[in-house]
Design an enzyme around this catalytic site. Structure first.
Site, PDB file in Angstrom:
ATOM      1  N   CYS A   1      49.517  23.174  79.942  1.00 39.37           N
ATOM      2  CA  CYS A   1      48.501  23.131  80.994  1.00 39.37           C
ATOM      3  C   CYS A   1      49.085  23.116  82.400  1.00 39.37           C
ATOM      4  CB  CYS A   1      47.612  21.910  80.796  1.00 39.37           C
ATOM      5  SG  CYS A   1      47.040  21.700  79.096  1.00 39.37           S
TER       6      CYS A   1
ATOM      7  N   HIS B   1      38.992  25.340  81.420  1.00 41.40           N
ATOM      8  CA  HIS B   1      40.438  25.107  81.461  1.00 41.40           C
ATOM      9  C   HIS B   1      41.208  26.147  80.650  1.00 41.40           C
ATOM     10  CE1 HIS B   1      44.315  23.322  81.344  1.00 41.40           C
ATOM     11  NE2 HIS B   1      44.182  22.673  80.198  1.00 41.40           N
TER      12      HIS B   1
ATOM     13  N   CYS C   1      48.184  16.794  83.422  1.00 44.78           N
ATOM     14  CA  CYS C   1      48.786  16.407  82.148  1.00 44.78           C
ATOM     15  C   CYS C   1      48.928  17.653  81.278  1.00 44.78           C
ATOM     16  CB  CYS C   1      47.910  15.375  81.436  1.00 44.78           C
ATOM     17  SG  CYS C   1      46.232  15.951  81.066  1.00 44.78           S
TER      18      CYS C   1
END
Length: 428
Positions: free
Chosen positions: A92, A384, A414
């Site tokens: 990510c 996302h 994170c």
């Protein structure tokens, strides 16, 4: 090599609306989405035929044929074909990492400007053959004669070998999904369902308000007939969120993570343009903000630490280098992988015990003003696509700092694998 440290400016960024998987972008793929955002960035800043020092693009879920995604996409973007490209992945944090890669090269004078970004699709995932079938096919390829090939193909063959293998969503070291890990974190930090749902509701309300106010007019490029993020639910309510069932812990009766307070599987891409003061001035471009510093950390999640807690370690390290406190920021962009992750991070920084024994601090890192957190919404409402989130956040925060006229912003992301990528943006 002489170190010619110079400031790194964020000139601006663009993205396409983020969509749920298997919807508008189901047949586009990483290459198509990457070309779209790079082309839009080229168009916006007049970069047709311009040679940049680097284009760093990444994707977490990609086909083996996309090993050179950044280079291939930039060749279709309008940039000069003499521009190099590097393809990366850190889950990510990928496109924030790419900004760090480009920024470091600019800072020491290796290049003058570059693009950082990322793309991800969970609609077009790589599906591979079983290990037994792969070995069989390789053996067939090595066989010399047609008869040898036929015998090799048939010897010991089982139809079970034809069963395809899909990408896993679990952490290889634990066998648990990110949501399962976050459920453990929520219990450890006593983060309840109602607080998580409230974070999610605020994300949708803030994002809807930002769209209505025109904030995203120059940041989001319409694509495939889509103008706003497909996850946005402007009419969401606490009652609607409370009606959703747990998405991960479905049997114990203690699950608090739902489809409403967790990010959904997403397709999308984003990119930002970075450059030195001199390069921007030469081209008549304005600097929105400066990328001052960054930090990456990791936790031992296999042996008990929270999978998504690494940013709690990276941020204090980064701020200590500059004599900054957690309260010395005008805006905070904490990636909403899960509402619970955001709340666990905030509670950890408020905990005297955690800050003393894990972070080595004499006092709690402290609290932040909720009014300064994810001001225009974040991943719960936006979506996302793993490798695109960092670039989305940089572009959003840089514009916010430009509109304010001065200030400082903190980015915290994170990642899978127990890592965290963080950065500081400033506008003097």
């Amino acid at each position: 090599m002489e170190n010619t440290q110079q400031r790194v400016g964020v000139i601006g960024g663009v993205r396409i609306p983020f969509c749920r998987n298997n919807t508008a972008y189901a047949d586009v793929g990483n290459f198509g989405m990457s070309v779209k955002v790079l082309g839009a960035l080229v168009e916006r800043f007049g970069l047709h035929g311009v040679e940049l020092g680097e284009v760093a693009m990444g994707a977490v879920i990609k086909h083996s044929s996309e090993w050179n995604l950044a280079r291939e996409a930039l060749l279709s973007s309008g940039l000069a074909p003499t521009t190099p490209g590097i393809t990366t992945a850190r889950a990510c944090g990928t496109s924030l990492d790419n900004a760090i890669i480009v920024a470091n090269k600019i800072a020491v004078g290796q290049i003058e400007a570059g693009i950082a970004g990322g793309s991800d699709t969970t609609s077009d995932v790589p599906i591979v053959y079983s290990q037994r079938l792969r070995k069989r096919l390789l053996a067939v390829n090595r066989a010399k004669t047609p008869m040898e090939k036929l015998k090799t193909a048939a010897r010991g063959f089982s139809f079970s070998e034809l069963k395809p293998s899909f990408p896993g969503v679990a952490e290889p070291r634990t066998g648990m999904s990110m949501g399962d890990h976050c459920e453990k974190m929520a219990r450890e930090w006593h983060v309840g369902r109602e607080d998580q749902d409230r974070i999610a509701l605020e994300s949708h309300r803030k994002l809807a308000a930002a769209y209505d106010a025109g904030f995203f007019d120059d940041l989001v490029v319409p694509f495939r007939g889509i103008k706003r993020d497909g996850f946005l639910r402007a009419d969401s309510t606490m009652e609607k969120l409370a009606a959703l069932k747990p998405a991960f812990d479905k049997t114990s009766g203690m699950g608090t993570l739902t489809a409403g307070n967790s990010t959904g599987l997403s397709d999308g891409a984003a990119a930002v343009l970075l450059g030195s003061d001199a390069w921007a001035a030469k081209r008549g471009l304005k600097i929105q903000a400066y990328l001052r510093d960054a930090e990456v950390a990791a936790v031992d999640f296999v042996h008990g630490e929270g999978l998504l807690m690494a940013p709690t370690i990276a941020v204090p390290r980064m701020l200590a280098r500059h004599g900054l406190t957690l309260q010395d920021f005008d805006f905070y962009e904490i990636h909403e992988a899960f509402a619970a992750q955001v709340l666990c991070t905030l509670r950890a920084w408020e905990s005297a015990d955690y800050c003393k024994h894990r972070l080595g601090l004499d006092a709690p890192f402290g609290s932040i003003d909720p009014a300064k957190l994810n001001v225009h919404g974040s991943s719960l409402a936006v979506g996302h696509p793993f490798a695109a989130t960092g670039a989305r956040i940089i572009a959003t925060l840089a514009k916010m700092l430009e509109q304010k006229g001065s200030g400082r912003g903190l980015i915290s992301i994170c990642t899978a694998g127990g890592m965290g990528v963080t950065a500081i943006l400033e506008r003097p």
